[in-house]
Design an enzyme around this catalytic site. Sequence first.
Site, PDB file in Angstrom:
ATOM      1  CG  LEU A 146      -0.395   0.067   2.618  1.00  0.00           C
ATOM      2  CD1 LEU A 146      -0.016   1.483   3.030  1.00  0.00           C
ATOM      3  CD2 LEU A 146      -1.403  -0.486   3.597  1.00  0.00           C
ATOM      4  CB  CYS A 147       1.528   3.957  -1.782  1.00  0.00           C
ATOM      5  SG  CYS A 147       0.341   4.023  -3.147  1.00  0.00           S
ATOM      6  CB  ALA A 148      -0.338   8.323  -0.080  1.00  0.00           C
TER       7      ALA A 148
END
Length: 390
Positions: free
Chosen positions: A80-82
């Site tokens: 995941l990331c932003a």
Amino acid sequence: MTEATTDEPVAATTPEELKDRIDAGEDVFILDARSEGDFEEWHIDGETVSIVNYPYFELLDGIPEDLHDDLPDDQRITVLCAKGGSSELVAEHLEDDGYDVEHLERGMKGWARIYEYTELDVDVDATIAQYRRPSSGCLAYLVVSDGEAAVIDPLRAFSQEYIQDARVFGADLKYAIDTHVHADHISGIRDVAAATDAKAVLPKPAVDRGVEYDQPFETVRDGDSLTVGDVEIEVVHTPGHTSGMTAYHVGDVLFTGDGLFTESVARPDLEDPEAAKNAAKILYESLNEKVLPLSDDTAIAPAHFSDAATPNDDGTYTAELGDLTERMDALTMDEDEFVDFIVADMPPRPANYEDIIATNLGQQDPDDEEAFELELGPNNCAASEEALTN
């Protein structure tokens, strides 16, 4: 690892699917590719969650050897990331290296969009629903009785949820109520009121902080009541967390806002950090004079929960007052001990709390996307990061 080559896009999972797996007790492994600072401030947690943080900019050219050492060979990895874009590239690198991998659609912004609804099992002549935002621990409530409804501590980002749910009940929204001027999320009382015939309601002491709304609103004081269908919502001023902090009493349910949680008590420093000790004294008086004298079977329904809180079997966050009194030592301390204990080691303040307060006072006017960005992250409205219940 066996190198894999494929033209198929890397697998993706939705925030809702990931939340369901965590709730079901499945083992989940997360590679969080945000910056270290963003990760430390806010990340996905859980008893069955294993998580590693490795910033995206260090993964542009592939997976470093030291990260391989931290990754499982026999378990799916969720990257995941932003916002979801960077995680897809990292997931492709992992897939090329032979890992079983997926990326989280919409990233942590998608995680922040999860909103859950459960009706409380309480002895009240009304339907009371609790809304939960897992990403921040924010709680809101819908009270429905005889064709009328009120929403308590609504979030601006989910205003349409309350309106639609009231419509499903065949009820008219009569009130949109805040317990206080929130410091961790943008209030939805004005949006709900603007879209319906509901009246926006604030405690009078909260308004005295400098509310500058460009639309009508009503104020309530200690001892007032609001009628919704066949039930009365009694107004109970409980200052301490803020000067305007107000609880609302409906039957055997007390909506405590940020005055009392199921795992902790309020922090007293968000309105005026210099007056935290005096606010802690006021909080002690509010708890001992207004809350603790209530019946032991009063259901405490707070405005927030933290990672340290334990949910009920149905996922809700409520607790009987008598149970809290038995398990939370802070509720049986004398005043001096309570004050010293509460101000001794308070957690970091919520991110962007000054801008959020200004927005909730009507002094700033961010658009929907800016407002959503302001409130990303944990609420940090309790006096402790750890549970105070023994």
